[in-house]
Design an enzyme around this catalytic site. Structure first.
Site, PDB file in Angstrom:
ATOM      1  N   CYS A  19       0.833  -1.189   0.000  1.00 40.09           N
ATOM      2  CA  CYS A  19       0.000   0.000   0.000  1.00 40.09           C
ATOM      3  C   CYS A  19       0.869   1.241   0.000  1.00 40.09           C
ATOM      4  O   CYS A  19       2.017   1.214   0.440  1.00 40.09           O
ATOM      5  CB  CYS A  19      -0.897   0.030   1.228  1.00 40.09           C
ATOM      6  N   GLY A  45       0.534  -0.299  -5.002  1.00 46.42           N
ATOM      7  CA  GLY A  45      -0.772  -0.945  -4.922  1.00 46.42           C
ATOM      8  C   GLY A  45      -1.620  -0.568  -6.113  1.00 46.42           C
ATOM      9  O   GLY A  45      -1.733   0.612  -6.437  1.00 46.42           O
ATOM     10  N   ASN A 119      -0.558   1.741   5.815  1.00 49.76           N
ATOM     11  CA  ASN A 119       0.355   0.841   5.107  1.00 49.76           C
ATOM     12  C   ASN A 119       1.010  -0.051   6.157  1.00 49.76           C
ATOM     13  O   ASN A 119       1.610   0.463   7.097  1.00 49.76           O
ATOM     14  CB  ASN A 119       1.414   1.636   4.353  1.00 49.76           C
ATOM     15  N   GLY A 120       0.875  -1.359   5.968  1.00 55.94           N
ATOM     16  CA  GLY A 120       1.492  -2.286   6.911  1.00 55.94           C
ATOM     17  C   GLY A 120       0.543  -3.420   7.245  1.00 55.94           C
ATOM     18  O   GLY A 120      -0.434  -3.659   6.530  1.00 55.94           O
ATOM     19  N   TYR A 260      13.323  -4.203  -3.483  1.00 54.39           N
ATOM     20  CA  TYR A 260      12.339  -4.323  -4.546  1.00 54.39           C
ATOM     21  C   TYR A 260      11.207  -3.295  -4.523  1.00 54.39           C
ATOM     22  O   TYR A 260      10.837  -2.740  -5.555  1.00 54.39           O
ATOM     23  CB  TYR A 260      11.736  -5.734  -4.504  1.00 54.39           C
TER      24      TYR A 260
END
Ligand code: SF4
Length: 478
Positions: A19, A45, A119-120, A260
């Site tokens: 996200c 995302g 996010n997480g 990445y």
């Protein structure tokens, strides 16, 4: 989608981006700024996008399934006035991709409209949720992020700051959060700092975002990372650090962001992503030298690592593989697809570069290994005489429970097979992974990092997993 078709992005081998979050205060046209920032964060995302904007205390929300450019147009943005806004792009795990789980999540709160973007992954969300449901709470979504709102609502504290503080004390795992209450934004990063969150400034306004590339697109100046455990209050042109969460004894920013996930032009965890990847590539060349005529990258995520490999080895970097950037929402029918079809749609070999050459192919990571095998076939068919695969991270052997959608352990190539087995399965002349020590050393001045998917050393308690509330392979995200 016809039932016999598969979206091609689901055939990808890489772990999925999770996200992206962004928040803006004190800027005219805040929703438009957030829209542009989400555009820059699209790689984090692709399933849904949403913006909540606040104008004179009234919040308006627009969110849909789809890419940022599909979800928003000028009319939609015109209907989101205000100088405060927050936004979210989401990739969901299987079964969680419905609109109800798109973010921001907005509710009517005692102190005004409240919206949250996360996010997480909270590693105790199921445990908290179970207790809240037993006590009568009703949830709108399956998302772990919603527990934060319920915890705030139940706090006996009189101020919003106190209610946020109360809620945060219950949370375990990874959370970079942006919460709006009325026209005030709160930016929060968990005490281990798993996911990135940066602070920027433009004119007299402020911006917080998952990565600095989101600041660059609106011309905002990078100020600094939000510190692990920090809670910042942003209102118009005012910024105020609130009481921080107790810092963890050991911080654990996700090293996979550097390998990445993050964009190479971003600066996260206090360093340039491009520079970190080049350092991984240089170290990889030192650890696994090879005689070859050309270094190729698996584009785009391995470009920086391949340049680092080339710099160190003095083997020229060549554009031997091209990536088609327009396949994200392409569908293929398995009946039409040969074994390598999804890789062929996404990557094209440059025959003139490859013919008769001994090539080193640098990839950022090896997860399932499906695409890598197909790529090797494609490169050989284009005439390469030798294919040596170099991976700019160690073998991925363990799932992630901190917000990255990895396959189960049983699906991870690095967990299932030895290096000689992988060499023969992929059909390469040689294979070399960057060592864990080499990876950590390459960025050690900014560490320590979470390396759990490589090492199995999980830094935050896996409460839901240990209590049997989630399947071991169920790595839920934001
Ligand atoms: Fe990142 Fe891997 Fe840690 Fe997950 S387990 S936070 S992907 S380093």
């Amino acid at each position: 989608m016809p039932p016999e078709s598969i979206p091609i992005h689901l055939l990808e081998e890489s772990p999925r981006d999770e996200c992206g979050v962004v928040g803006v205060t004190g800027m005219e046209g805040a929703a438009e700024k957030v829209f542009l920032a989400l555009y820059a964060l699209q790689h984090r995302g692709q399933e849904s996008a949403g913006i909540c904007a606040v104008n004179q205390g009234e919040a308006r929300l627009h969110k849909r399934l789809g890419l940022v450019a599909e979800v928003f147009d000028a009319d939609v943005l015109d209907a989101l006035p205000g100088t405060t806004a927050l936004g979210h792009v989401r990739y969901s795990t299987a079964g969680g991709g419905q609109l109800a789980n798109a973010q921001p999540i907005m509710v009517q709160y005692s102190e005004g409209d409240l919206a949250i973007a996360h996010n997480g992954n909270l590693t105790n969300a199921h445990d908290i949720r179970k207790r809240l449901v037993q006590e009568g709470a009703i949830f709108q979504t399956d998302s772990d992020s919603e527990v934060v709102i319920h915890l705030m609502a139940r706090s006996r504290h009189e101020t919003v700051e106190g209610q946020i503080d109360d809620a945060l004390t219950y949370l375990e795992g990874a959370f970079s959060l942006i919460i709006s209450v009325g026209e005030t934004l709160y930016a929060v990063r968990d005490p281990r700092g798993f996911r990135p969150l940066v602070l920027g400034r433009k004119g007299s306004g402020y911006m917080v975002a998952s990565e600095s590339c989101a600041l660059d697109i609106i011309g905002a100046e990078f100020v600094r990372d939000i510190y692990p455990g920090e809670v910042l209050r942003l209102h118009g042109s005012e910024i105020k650090p609130l009481r921080s969460l107790e810092p963890a004894a050991r911080q654990a920013p996700c090293i996979f962001e550097l390998v990445y996930f993050a964009r190479p032009d971003s600066n996260v965890f206090g360093q340039s992503v491009d520079r970190a990847r080049r350092a991984f590539g240089r170290q990889l060349a030192r650890e696994h030298p090879v005689e070859a005529d050309a270094v190729l990258a698996v584009p785009d995520s391995a470009n920086s690592a391949a340049l680092g490999f080339s710099e160190e080895s003095q083997i020229p970097f060549e554009l031997g593989l091209l990536r088609n950037h327009y396949v994200g929402r392409t569908f293929i029918r398995p009946s039409q697809a040969d074994r390598d079809f999804s890789a062929r749609v996404k990557y094209a070999p440059v025959r003139e570069v490859l013919e008769g050459k001994r090539v080193v192919v640098v990839d950022d990571s090896l997860v399932r290994g499906t695409t890598s095998g197909s790529l090797v076939n494609i490169i050989r068919e284009a005439g390469a005489s030798e294919v040596h695969l170099r991976i700019a991270s160690p073998p991925v052997r363990f799932p992630c429970y901190y917000g990255i959608d990895m396959p189960t352990k049983e699906e991870l190539m690095g967990h299932r097979f030895s290096i000689p087995d992988i060499e023969s399965r992929l059909g390469v002349d040689s294979l070399g992974y960057l060592s864990l020590e080499g990876m950590v050393e390459a960025v050690e001045d900014t560490g320590p990092f979470c390396t759990a998917c490589f090492s199995g050393e999980y830094q935050a308690p896996l409460v839901d997993l240990e209590k049997g509330l989630v399947d071991p392979g169920d790595a839920r995200c934001c």
